[in-house]
Design an enzyme around this catalytic site. Structure first.
Site, PDB file in Angstrom:
ATOM      1  N   PRO A  71     -10.541  30.813   5.488  1.00 19.96           N
ATOM      2  CA  PRO A  71     -11.317  31.349   4.358  1.00 19.96           C
ATOM      3  C   PRO A  71     -12.463  32.246   4.794  1.00 19.96           C
ATOM      4  O   PRO A  71     -13.019  32.986   3.978  1.00 19.96           O
ATOM      5  CB  PRO A  71     -11.833  30.089   3.636  1.00 19.96           C
ATOM      6  CG  PRO A  71     -11.778  29.011   4.652  1.00 19.96           C
ATOM      7  CD  PRO A  71     -10.606  29.347   5.538  1.00 19.96           C
ATOM      8  N   GLU A  74      -9.832  19.387   8.344  1.00 23.52           N
ATOM      9  CA  GLU A  74     -11.076  20.066   7.972  1.00 23.52           C
ATOM     10  C   GLU A  74     -11.250  21.400   8.679  1.00 23.52           C
ATOM     11  O   GLU A  74     -12.082  22.212   8.292  1.00 23.52           O
ATOM     12  CB  GLU A  74     -12.279  19.169   8.277  1.00 23.52           C
ATOM     13  CG  GLU A  74     -12.437  18.000   7.329  1.00 23.52           C
ATOM     14  CD  GLU A  74     -12.632  18.441   5.895  1.00 23.52           C
ATOM     15  OE1 GLU A  74     -13.533  19.250   5.639  1.00 23.52           O
ATOM     16  OE2 GLU A  74     -11.871  17.974   5.022  1.00 23.52           O
ATOM     17  N   ARG A 103       9.034  43.091   5.078  1.00 22.22           N
ATOM     18  CA  ARG A 103       9.703  43.936   4.090  1.00 22.22           C
ATOM     19  C   ARG A 103       9.335  45.414   4.253  1.00 22.22           C
ATOM     20  O   ARG A 103       9.998  46.289   3.681  1.00 22.22           O
ATOM     21  CB  ARG A 103       9.398  43.458   2.672  1.00 22.22           C
ATOM     22  CG  ARG A 103       7.957  43.605   2.261  1.00 22.22           C
ATOM     23  CD  ARG A 103       7.667  42.882   0.940  1.00 22.22           C
ATOM     24  NE  ARG A 103       8.631  43.205  -0.080  1.00 22.22           N
ATOM     25  CZ  ARG A 103       8.563  44.290  -0.849  1.00 22.22           C
ATOM     26  NH1 ARG A 103       7.580  45.161  -0.660  1.00 22.22           N
ATOM     27  NH2 ARG A 103       9.461  44.512  -1.778  1.00 22.22           N
ATOM     28  N   ASP A 133       5.780  50.048  -4.283  1.00 24.08           N
ATOM     29  CA  ASP A 133       5.151  48.768  -4.604  1.00 24.08           C
ATOM     30  C   ASP A 133       3.711  48.948  -5.043  1.00 24.08           C
ATOM     31  O   ASP A 133       3.032  49.913  -4.681  1.00 24.08           O
ATOM     32  CB  ASP A 133       5.160  47.843  -3.383  1.00 24.08           C
ATOM     33  CG  ASP A 133       6.507  47.191  -3.160  1.00 24.08           C
ATOM     34  OD1 ASP A 133       7.322  47.158  -4.096  1.00 24.08           O
ATOM     35  OD2 ASP A 133       6.745  46.708  -2.037  1.00 24.08           O
TER      36      ASP A 133
END
Length: 252
Positions: free
Chosen positions: A89, A116, A154, A169
């Site tokens: 994060p 954690e 991809r 896209d």
């Protein structure tokens, strides 16, 4: 192109190596996948990969040594020096631009944390880049790694049946980083809703212009910051700006 994953759950990666377009490309040899389980690099009978955090607090922290040894083996097996990416994060936000960057390289080693977190000393010594999918928390780095692998593979030549599919896209640079336009297929009329006439016209110029306008309309409505980013990069044409101005006047 090769991806390696340091993970306590190697079976999770079968989905990208066996299913869908990434699975087909894997079978064709366009890319390779290897997993390395830190438990295989432990020395105690319990195959311990975590321990309590110094300073107290809830949860457990992944040990540096098993990860370090697994990474050494992965790099030796590869024989090159790829990015070592931790899914975290605290990392750089992963987006289509990052996917395109990775697609130009040899792949990466993806470090999938659990519990954690990971002992910071491993991160400081071995990780070259941290990536985050967004401001939310997952149980581990595996799902984020699968998303990254899929989005990168991809983009490789020969993976998609039509190379234009990737270029059209949402977020792709060839589409100015905007959202994609709506898509329609058979039947021509579905529950009293018909396919837009322009898509049935066979006029490629008009179809292309309609798709661009729909892309601009959808992006302005749902992700207006992408419009401003494209404008700052100089990727909006005069026709684009006229269309956006007409949308603004209608909303007033």
């Amino acid at each position: 192109m090769r991806f390696d994953a340091l993970t306590l759950f190697p079976d999770m990666f079968d989905v990208v190596s066996e299913a869908g377009v990434t699975g087909r490309a894997h079978k064709q040899g366009i890319w390779q996948m290897r997993t390395w389980n830190p438990r295989d690099y432990t020395t105690d009978v319990h195959r311990t990969v975590d321990d309590r955090p110094y300073g107290g607090g809830p949860g457990m922290v992944m040990l540096a040594d098993p990860l370090n040894d697994a990474l050494d083996q992965a790099l030796a097996d590869r024989g090159d020096s790829p990015e070592v990416i931790l899914l975290s994060p605290t990392g750089r936000r992963f987006d289509q631009a990052v996917a395109q960057e990775l697609a130009q390289g040899p792949g990466a080693v993806l470090v999938c944390g659990r519990y954690e977190g990971i002992d910071q000393r491993f991160i400081d010594a071995r990780v070259t880049q941290e990536l985050s999918l967004g401001d939310f928390v997952l149980s581990g780095g595996e799902i984020a790694s699968l998303a990254i692998i899929d989005s990168v593979i991809r983009l490789l030549p020969g993976v998609l049946n039509d190379a234009d599919s990737a270029r059209q896209d949402s977020f792709h640079a060839d589409n100015s980083g905007l959202l994609d336009s709506p898509h329609y297929t058979r039947p021509e009329v579905y529950r009293d809703q018909a396919v837009p006439d322009v898509l049935m016209s066979g006029h490629h110029g008009r179809i292309q212009a309609w798709r661009r306008e729909q892309s601009l309309r959808l992006t302005a409505l749902r992700r207006p910051e992408l419009i401003e980013q494209a404008r700052q990069r100089g990727e909006l044409s005069k026709a684009d700006e006229r269309f956006l101005a007409s949308l603004a006047s209608l909303s007033e």
